[in-house]
Design a protein around this motif. Sequence first.
Motif, PDB file in Angstrom:
ATOM      1  N   PRO A 109       0.988  -1.336  -0.015  1.00 51.07           N
ATOM      2  CA  PRO A 109      -0.172   0.258  -0.056  1.00 51.07           C
ATOM      3  C   PRO A 109       0.882   1.409  -0.034  1.00 51.07           C
ATOM      4  N   LEU A 112       3.173   2.547   2.905  1.00 45.80           N
ATOM      5  CA  LEU A 112       3.518   1.828   4.251  1.00 45.80           C
ATOM      6  C   LEU A 112       5.029   1.152   4.002  1.00 45.80           C
ATOM      7  N   PHE A 234      -4.017  -5.623   4.674  1.00 41.58           N
ATOM      8  CA  PHE A 234      -4.162  -4.306   4.412  1.00 41.58           C
ATOM      9  C   PHE A 234      -5.286  -4.340   3.246  1.00 41.58           C
ATOM     10  N   GLU A 236      -7.576  -1.709   0.482  1.00 39.43           N
ATOM     11  CA  GLU A 236      -7.900  -0.439  -0.037  1.00 39.43           C
ATOM     12  C   GLU A 236      -9.477  -0.331   0.442  1.00 39.43           C
ATOM     13  N   MET A 256       2.726   3.747   9.035  1.00 43.24           N
ATOM     14  CA  MET A 256       1.671   3.759   7.920  1.00 43.24           C
ATOM     15  C   MET A 256       1.647   5.399   7.761  1.00 43.24           C
ATOM     16  N   SER A 260      -1.680   4.975   2.719  1.00 48.63           N
ATOM     17  CA  SER A 260      -1.916   3.664   3.347  1.00 48.63           C
ATOM     18  C   SER A 260      -2.472   3.923   5.049  1.00 48.63           C
ATOM     19  N   ARG A 261      -2.230   5.011   5.419  1.00 47.47           N
ATOM     20  CA  ARG A 261      -2.890   5.494   6.928  1.00 47.47           C
ATOM     21  C   ARG A 261      -4.326   5.973   6.755  1.00 47.47           C
ATOM     22  N   TRP A 264      -6.577   2.994   3.588  1.00 38.88           N
ATOM     23  CA  TRP A 264      -6.550   1.651   3.642  1.00 38.88           C
ATOM     24  C   TRP A 264      -6.751   0.917   5.206  1.00 38.88           C
ATOM     25  N   HIS A 266      -6.513  -1.753   8.118  1.00 37.47           N
ATOM     26  CA  HIS A 266      -5.680  -3.034   8.422  1.00 37.47           C
ATOM     27  C   HIS A 266      -6.356  -3.917   9.297  1.00 37.47           C
TER      28      HIS A 266
END
Length: 567
Positions: A109, A112, A234, A236, A256, A260-261, A264, A266
């Motif tokens: 991602p 990340l 992870f 999306e 992240m 990605s933070r 996405w 997790h």
Amino acid sequence: MRRHDPDVTVSESPTNILYVGNSGVLCGVQWEELEAVFEPYGPIVDICVFPTGRPYSFVKFESVEKAREAFDALHGTHPSQVAKADVVFYLAFITNMPRSTASTDQEMPPGLKVMEEFVSENEQQKLLDVVATCSNGESKGSLKNRRVFHFGFEFLYGSNTVNLDGPFPPPFPPICEALIDRMCQAQLVKHRPDQLTINVYEPGHGIPSHVDTHSAFEDEIVSLSLSSDVVMNFRECSVSGRSVAVRLPARSLTIMKGESRYAWEHCIASRNYDCDPASSRLIRRSQRVSFTFRKVRRAPCECEFPQLCDRNRDDNVKKLPSSDTEARGLEKTFVANVYEEIAAHFDETRYSQWRAVKTFLDELASGSALLDVGCGNGKYLNEDIRLLKVGCDMSANLCLIASAKGACVAQADGLHLPFRDGAFDALISIAVIHHMSTVERRLVAIGEMLRMLRPGGTALITVWAFEQKMNNEQSEYLKWGRNRESLVDRPEDDASAYPSGALLVHLNNTAFQQQDLLVPWHRKAPTDGASLANPQSDRFLRFYHVFKRGELEDLCAKIPHCRLIST
Ligand SMILES: O=C(O)CCC(=O)C(=O)O
Ligand SMILES: [Fe+2]
Ligand SMILES: [Zn+2]
């Protein structure tokens, strides 16, 4: 078979590695089943299940002796632990574990990063000692699937935000300040973290899929993994979002950031094992401890994902509808769409007829015309020479399933039934109107049902009950939960943390905390191995309004010419 695999060399004499024919994912045999079959014969060192559709696996034992015992007991048998029928294991000794068929490199991602060996063995031990001290004292909290400790600010699991108003938990343990210095110096973080959550996961523990609340924390979320490797999944946040499994080794730091933070989810699946995304090998988990460092946010989030952001918190909370349009939207998302998706699994789980419904049907006069409103997979529409049965359901997929069984069904909306007035002698609607999200719609639904009946016709309507205890005796629904509680994710929801009208996620087989809620449906994972890579893809939420005692009667009383026979 083995002739086709250059990696596998059969040994004439026993070895500690077994080739297990007919056991791959392709044969519908799961990791856990293999483990359950072979573990009784001695400690297993490694299990290798190829994900890429090959009909065999490999099990490596500590000793030749153990492998041999397993061979003698299991060769040519159908092990009882394997759910799928007709699977007969064919075993052989092989010289060495085959080279892995490493899956194609997945793209991480964006944003990340996993930094291996961020702390030394020595530092790891010191950090674990900190946790041991916490554990000796008062535990901050024990969630269903892990233990947690907070520092700096308390984390509120109801709203997934931080408590800015105190009381404040202790400041960071000193060793953490040194680690944070290291992160800042290496420019891994822009914002010096001021909140720490320590999670302690035993094997089998996990964390449900989530995005750390935008408005609660700044961009970088940093998590230090200790003492056990684990795979974090992870996904999306878009309808057809990509899903990526990432191995987090012990002593690594996960950062992240950015997409990605913010965009996405997790999660860590609640399992004893992971499938290493690089080698497809089994990784056995031991206790894992993570230190998650975050910086509490003081100003609104300004991320680039407004549609995913909670900065306008109110429209992010799933609320009871305040108009019919909203109600239709809610029911589309949390009822109609869900049943379309889960139709096949729903069908697998719904076959027995409830006794009360059966009695009602048995007591109808021969030759009666019956309508089943919300017939689902058609379990009450089985052929019956005494009755003419017609069903309808909102879900096209459920209609197809029912119709494939020979039932006569129409796709229809319960608020607008496509039949003429008085066309039926009798009607059933089993567990349907609790999916309607306003009292007006529930009333219209009942009115529509009764419109279908000829004068003197009878209807049986059932709904889920809010009260699940009678004379201090728990209902079957609650009792069932006592045994299977460990199978469901406990949503970390706390009713008091929500604004009024917010829809809580219900924990299946526990007492209802409110009448309007979202009830999870856990779709059983398909047997193609996808479940291991993407374990959270199969939780759905369905809207329910659970009825209080007397409520259904009151609704019926509002309908002209409706006479209640019994409840
Ligand atoms: O255990 C971890 O590494 C992640 C924890 C996490 O995602 C969280 O606390 O939000
Ligand atoms: Fe998180
Ligand atoms: Zn945001």
